[in-house]
Scaffold this active site. Structure first.
Site, PDB file in Angstrom:
ATOM      1  N   HIS A  18     -50.125  48.670   5.041  1.00 48.99           N
ATOM      2  CA  HIS A  18     -49.129  49.413   4.346  1.00 48.99           C
ATOM      3  C   HIS A  18     -48.333  50.658   4.669  1.00 48.99           C
ATOM      4  CE1 HIS A  18     -51.678  47.906   0.883  1.00 48.99           C
ATOM      5  NE2 HIS A  18     -50.490  46.888   0.725  1.00 48.99           N
ATOM      6  N   LYS A  42     -54.081  42.751 -12.875  1.00 49.39           N
ATOM      7  CA  LYS A  42     -55.250  42.869 -11.577  1.00 49.39           C
ATOM      8  C   LYS A  42     -56.549  42.915 -11.930  1.00 49.39           C
ATOM      9  CE  LYS A  42     -51.865  41.752  -7.655  1.00 49.39           C
ATOM     10  NZ  LYS A  42     -51.547  41.952  -6.576  1.00 49.39           N
ATOM     11  N   ARG A  91     -48.547  38.930   5.760  1.00 50.46           N
ATOM     12  CA  ARG A  91     -49.404  38.986   6.449  1.00 50.46           C
ATOM     13  C   ARG A  91     -49.565  37.771   7.285  1.00 50.46           C
ATOM     14  NH1 ARG A  91     -54.226  40.893   3.702  1.00 50.46           N
ATOM     15  NH2 ARG A  91     -52.789  39.936   2.030  1.00 50.46           N
ATOM     16  N   SER A 129     -56.141  45.097   0.816  1.00 49.41           N
ATOM     17  CA  SER A 129     -56.263  45.687  -0.344  1.00 49.41           C
ATOM     18  C   SER A 129     -57.884  45.125  -0.855  1.00 49.41           C
ATOM     19  CB  SER A 129     -55.908  46.349  -1.166  1.00 49.41           C
ATOM     20  OG  SER A 129     -54.342  46.949  -0.839  1.00 49.41           O
TER      21      SER A 129
END
Length: 161
Positions: A18, A42, A91, A129
């Protein structure tokens, strides 16, 4: 007209990937707003306030970067803060499929705001994460993936559980 990018995500927690994207974006755009989504669906480990605070701490060296939380439609947040770009990180191919759908929907909803994608440096491509949270929850060493402030915050979270 200033080019202002809103870099949105849950950032639960911030990773070196990030930060790499923020650094690159800060060299491209006049201003970067790191837009931290509340996203209760989430079930984030850190509260929105904790994520904003950590973000402000790890990104304070970038003069043209602001860190703000939000709990509305991203396009509404971007409009409220004068952003003309939605910045997202990619990614993997899997990321691309999801982000392509999101960008197409955003363009339909507000064609004045462009979506731009950046990829992190290769050494950060595998960091997510969710993997960092999992490793930390099992008492693994995450120092190679996140800044020291985040390591400490993760430790506090998992020691208290």
């Amino acid at each position: 007209m200033k080019n202002i990018a809103a870099y949105a995500g849950t950032f639960d927690p911030f990773t070196f990937g990030h930060i790499d994207l923020v650094e690159r974006a800060s060299n491209i755009f006049d201003e970067v707003i790191v837009a931290i989504a509340a996203n209760p669906n989430k079930q984030p480990l850190f509260s929105l306030e904790e994520r904003v605070s950590l973000g402000q701490e790890v990104l304070k060296r970038f003069a043209n970067v602001r860190v703000l939380g939000f709990d509305c439609l991203l396009l509404d947040f971007a409009t409220q803060h004068g952003a003309n770009v939605i910045l997202r990180g990619l990614r993997t191919v899997t990321d691309f499929d999801y982000e392509f759908q999101l960008a197409s929907m955003n363009r339909y909803l507000n064609s004045a705001i462009q979506s731009i994608f950046l990829m992190p440096a290769e050494k950060y491509m595998y960091i997510s994460s969710s993997l960092v949270r999992e490793i930390a929850s099992l008492n693994g060493d995450v120092a190679g993936f996140v800044p020291p402030q985040v390591v400490a915050a993760l430790h506090r979270k998992f020691v208290s559980k």
